[in-house]
Design a protein around this motif. Structure first.
Motif, PDB file in Angstrom:
ATOM      1  N   GLN A   1      34.736  45.909  38.781  1.00  0.00           N
ATOM      2  CA  GLN A   1      34.389  44.776  37.716  1.00  0.00           C
ATOM      3  C   GLN A   1      35.215  45.411  36.573  1.00  0.00           C
ATOM      4  O   GLN A   1      35.174  46.567  36.132  1.00  0.00           O
ATOM      5  N   PHE A   2      36.075  44.483  35.768  1.00  0.00           N
ATOM      6  CA  PHE A   2      36.554  45.126  34.702  1.00  0.00           C
ATOM      7  C   PHE A   2      36.909  43.768  33.644  1.00  0.00           C
ATOM      8  O   PHE A   2      36.661  42.472  34.181  1.00  0.00           O
ATOM      9  N   THR A   3      36.812  43.876  32.401  1.00  0.00           N
ATOM     10  CA  THR A   3      37.191  42.938  31.460  1.00  0.00           C
ATOM     11  C   THR A   3      38.531  43.069  30.916  1.00  0.00           C
ATOM     12  O   THR A   3      39.126  43.916  30.849  1.00  0.00           O
TER      13      THR A   3
ATOM     14  N   GLY B   1      29.032  48.477  36.082  1.00  0.00           N
ATOM     15  CA  GLY B   1      29.287  47.383  35.230  1.00  0.00           C
ATOM     16  C   GLY B   1      30.592  47.110  34.866  1.00  0.00           C
ATOM     17  O   GLY B   1      31.506  47.566  35.680  1.00  0.00           O
ATOM     18  N   MET B   2      30.790  46.186  33.896  1.00  0.00           N
ATOM     19  CA  MET B   2      32.304  45.857  33.722  1.00  0.00           C
ATOM     20  C   MET B   2      32.948  47.072  32.941  1.00  0.00           C
ATOM     21  O   MET B   2      32.511  47.767  31.887  1.00  0.00           O
ATOM     22  N   LEU B   3      34.206  47.498  33.623  1.00  0.00           N
ATOM     23  CA  LEU B   3      35.016  48.481  32.841  1.00  0.00           C
ATOM     24  C   LEU B   3      36.263  47.829  32.231  1.00  0.00           C
ATOM     25  O   LEU B   3      36.251  46.569  32.437  1.00  0.00           O
ATOM     26  N   ASN B   4      37.389  48.652  32.131  1.00  0.00           N
ATOM     27  CA  ASN B   4      38.403  48.161  31.833  1.00  0.00           C
ATOM     28  C   ASN B   4      39.511  49.014  32.846  1.00  0.00           C
ATOM     29  O   ASN B   4      38.957  49.689  33.639  1.00  0.00           O
ATOM     30  N   SER B   5      40.872  48.560  32.768  1.00  0.00           N
ATOM     31  CA  SER B   5      41.713  49.169  33.755  1.00  0.00           C
ATOM     32  C   SER B   5      42.112  50.535  33.018  1.00  0.00           C
ATOM     33  O   SER B   5      42.251  50.799  31.900  1.00  0.00           O
ATOM     34  N   PHE B   6      42.301  51.632  34.102  1.00  0.00           N
ATOM     35  CA  PHE B   6      42.656  52.858  33.624  1.00  0.00           C
ATOM     36  C   PHE B   6      43.973  53.480  33.688  1.00  0.00           C
ATOM     37  O   PHE B   6      44.418  53.202  34.890  1.00  0.00           O
TER      38      PHE B   6
ATOM     39  N   ALA C   1      46.083  43.728  34.898  1.00  0.00           N
ATOM     40  CA  ALA C   1      45.501  43.426  33.751  1.00  0.00           C
ATOM     41  C   ALA C   1      46.493  43.665  32.365  1.00  0.00           C
ATOM     42  O   ALA C   1      46.342  42.947  31.535  1.00  0.00           O
TER      43      ALA C   1
ATOM     44  N   LEU D   1      35.799  53.853  42.617  1.00  0.00           N
ATOM     45  CA  LEU D   1      37.005  53.337  41.620  1.00  0.00           C
ATOM     46  C   LEU D   1      38.161  54.163  41.932  1.00  0.00           C
ATOM     47  O   LEU D   1      39.197  53.480  42.162  1.00  0.00           O
TER      48      LEU D   1
ATOM     49  N   PRO E   1      39.588  49.135  38.361  1.00  0.00           N
ATOM     50  CA  PRO E   1      40.133  49.510  37.233  1.00  0.00           C
ATOM     51  C   PRO E   1      41.170  50.883  37.446  1.00  0.00           C
ATOM     52  O   PRO E   1      42.032  51.081  36.703  1.00  0.00           O
TER      53      PRO E   1
ATOM     54  N   ASP F   1      35.895  38.436  32.047  1.00  0.00           N
ATOM     55  CA  ASP F   1      35.541  39.323  33.188  1.00  0.00           C
ATOM     56  C   ASP F   1      35.880  39.191  34.552  1.00  0.00           C
ATOM     57  O   ASP F   1      35.940  37.907  34.942  1.00  0.00           O
ATOM     58  N   ILE F   2      36.315  39.982  35.152  1.00  0.00           N
ATOM     59  CA  ILE F   2      37.038  39.947  36.631  1.00  0.00           C
ATOM     60  C   ILE F   2      36.189  40.959  37.275  1.00  0.00           C
ATOM     61  O   ILE F   2      35.633  41.995  37.065  1.00  0.00           O
ATOM     62  N   ARG F   3      35.957  40.273  38.698  1.00  0.00           N
ATOM     63  CA  ARG F   3      35.255  41.166  39.667  1.00  0.00           C
ATOM     64  C   ARG F   3      36.157  41.030  40.941  1.00  0.00           C
ATOM     65  O   ARG F   3      36.737  39.873  41.388  1.00  0.00           O
TER      66      ARG F   3
ATOM     67  N   ARG G   1      38.654  36.461  26.383  1.00  0.00           N
ATOM     68  CA  ARG G   1      37.862  37.768  26.896  1.00  0.00           C
ATOM     69  C   ARG G   1      37.400  37.203  28.368  1.00  0.00           C
ATOM     70  O   ARG G   1      36.813  36.198  28.118  1.00  0.00           O
TER      71      ARG G   1
ATOM     72  N   PRO H   1      41.125  41.525  27.897  1.00  0.00           N
ATOM     73  CA  PRO H   1      41.240  40.390  26.557  1.00  0.00           C
ATOM     74  C   PRO H   1      42.276  39.332  26.943  1.00  0.00           C
ATOM     75  O   PRO H   1      43.178  39.629  26.502  1.00  0.00           O
TER      76      PRO H   1
END
Lengths: 420, 164
Positions: free
Chosen positions: A189-191, B155-160, A363, B61, A354, A325-327, A323, A193
């Protein structure tokens, strides 16, 4: 009367998207009302709520919902909001329970959302109806384990909304179970913008693949890299399947995973095949499982929020105009060989999430779209690629593999829903 | 199996701290070739999701063996990955070292990591609990396992575009 009456200015008949489509908060609000409140929205896969009493949290548009399976095994989707003072009644992401209790004043609800009990009810008077104060429930229907919900009581049945061609592709996609039921194995899961439509446009966009995912391609063996070179081979297509849905057929020989089982096993799966043989699986089943592990050869995008992408489900949840959210949900074989599920998980980790070799690049470009939107407000966004040589399909046009036919399918539906 | 709590071995604590701080400096400097050299051939670099211990059968991850680590570093270095060209800049602090196990030439160290990334003029903060399993190698160590449990990993993360 729709607030945005000049929809042609937002999405023109020659397939140009106005910049404000990604950044107008009033338009976003209107979309949540006219689209996410009125159509079937994907909320869960049945394997995520496998048992009586299983539940998980999800969203329908901006609204937090609980997906729960009651004691009879029936699935319910209800708004996660106490009918008394609006507190969420559940903040555990998933689990098992016999009821939901509001932490504020103790109102208790059943797995179907019905109000079971409240402390000291007498102050509400004799005519207080518990029947009328259950959690707000949504209409809920499933197809092939995919659970959808809607606030729209008058909408057509789910399978009518999907249509037979979409249902056929879902059936084909689920052959990745390799003879076993498909099961969710986990998720990333990541969000990002960006506006939700930036993601909606992505799943049936083959044009970006060799550019954005060059670094992923460089980590593949020759045969696999060749398989992903679907843009140059030109055997695939992208097709409007009606109601905003679309399919992008990248690798036609992997359309039906039960076909061509006598094909040689790809080098990257030879180790897995050997492991399965060692576990005593007969050769025909080994071939079927191995073929299933590699995933289907197509992406199926369902309007407005879920797609079936090669070997996983991708879900978008709009959060704000800029914004989303992506799963990325990994799927595998329920009761299937652990080695096969491990192989699928490693493939999933390789691209998705991620830290995947693909998702961060997606992303990044999605965010760049949103950032670029700040400049040149008068410039339209082009989704007209391939419009010149589209052919009529059964339900909508069919275009070159790199055509933006899928985006046009989505925007056609967007327009239809925003106009009523 | 005998495990010895060795948190009172200050010389060892100093030695593993110096090693892990050096690793942190390499990662912030994106000196990934040097980072790869820190590993044993069989070492696994894992960022799990949630509290699972069964990394092989769970979606993580990342769960990298030597080949995946090399591929990952190659991806960062070749300049074709748009998320890594340019990458976010990072500054990290690793602290709260506790040696939880010493056995033969293996040392297991728990620590806390705070990382700040900067990209597009936007800063994000991440925190994780880290476990290093180190194997003595001459005067120093090699990493045989590194597990980074990010807060909110499920939970919700960002890309790294960097490593933890």
């Amino acid at each position: 009367m729709p607030k945005f009456s000049d929809l042609d200015a937002l999405y023109s008949p020659d397939a140009k998207v106005a910049t404000s489509m990604y950044e107008d908060p009033d338009l976003f609000k209107e979309e949540m009302e006219r689209i996410f409140h009125r159509t079937w929205v994907w909320v869960a896969h049945e394997s995520e709520v496998p048992d009586k009493g299983s539940f998980k949290l999800s969203h329908v548009g901006l609204e937090p919902v609980i997906v729960a399976r009651d004691r009879k095994g029936v699935l319910h989707v209800m708004v996660n909001r106490c009918r008394h003072r609006a507190a969420t009644v559940c903040e555990v992401k998933k689990g098992k329970t016999s009821s939901f209790q509001c932490p504020y004043h103790g109102w208790g609800y059943g797995l179907d959302g019905s109000l079971r009990a409240l402390p000291y009810p007498e102050q509400y008077g004799d005519d207080f109806s518990k029947e009328q104060h259950g959690l707000k429930r949504l209409r809920t229907e499933s197809y092939q384990g995919m659970v959808f919900a809607t606030f729209n009581e008058d909408i057509e049945p789910l399978t009518d909304f999907l249509g037979p061609k979409v249902c056929r592709y879902i059936d084909l996609f689920m052959k990745q179970g390799g003879g076993f039921p498909v099961k969710v194995l986990g998720e990333h899961q990541f969000t990002v913008p960006m506006n939700w439509k930036v993601q909606l446009e992505n799943t049936t966009d083959a044009y970006h693949f060799p550019v954005v995912h060059k670094s992923f391609m460089q980590t593949l063996d020759g045969a696999t890299e060749d398989m992903f070179d679907f843009l140059d081979k030109g055997k695939g297509w992208v097709e409007d399947l009606g109601n905003g849905h679309s399919v992008m057929m990248m690798i036609p020989e992997l359309e039906d995973l039960d076909a061509n089982l006598d094909q040689p096993i790809p080098e990257r799966f030879e180790g897995l095949a050997e492991e399965l043989r060692g576990e005593g699986y007969p050769e025909d089943q080994v071939r079927k499982i191995v073929r299933a592990v590699g995933g289907a050869g197509f992406n199926l995008n369902l309007f407005p929020n879920v797609s079936f992408s090669l070997a996983f489900f991708r879900v978008l949840t709009p959060v704000a105009v800029d914004r989303t959210d992506i799963r990325h949900i990994a799927i595998g074989m329920e009761g299937g060989p652990a080695a096969a599920n491990r192989a699928r998980i490693r493939l999933h980790e390789h691209f998705q999430g991620p830290m995947g070799f693909g998702s961060p690049d997606d992303a990044e470009v999605w965010e760049r779209v949103q950032r670029g939107t700040k400049g040149g407000e008068d410039l339209p966004i082009l989704v007209n690629r391939g419009i010149v040589d589209e052919e009529p399909g059964e339900l909508g046009p069919r275009g070159h593999i790199s055509a933006e036919t899928g985006m046009r399918a989505a925007y056609k539906m967007w327009k239809r829903m925003m106009s009523v | 199996m005998t495990a010895t709590k060795a948190t009172n071995d200050l010389a060892l604590l100093q030695k593993v701290s110096a090693f892990i701080w050096n690793e942190a400096a390499l990662l912030d400097a994106k000196d990934y070739d040097a980072w790869l050299d820190l590993w044993t051939d069989d070492g696994m670099y894992t960022l799990p999701i949630g509290d699972t211990e069964d990394f092989d059968n769970a979606v993580n991850l990342c769960h990298d063996n030597a080949k995946m680590r090399r591929d990952r570093v190659g991806r960062f270095q070749r300049g074709f990955a748009i998320s890594s060209a340019p990458p976010a800049e990072t500054v990290r602090t690793v602290s709260r070292f506790v040696i939880t196990r010493v056995e033969g030439d293996e040392v297991t160290v728990e620590s806390a990591e705070h990382l700040i990334e900067d990209k597009f003029g936007r800063q994000r903060v991440w925190a994780g609990n880290v476990t290093h399993r180190l194997v003595a190698d001459g005067d120093s160590f090699r990493i045989d396992a590194k597990i980074v449990r990010l807060l909110n990993s499920d939970g919700m993360l960002n890309s790294f575009s960097y490593l933890f």
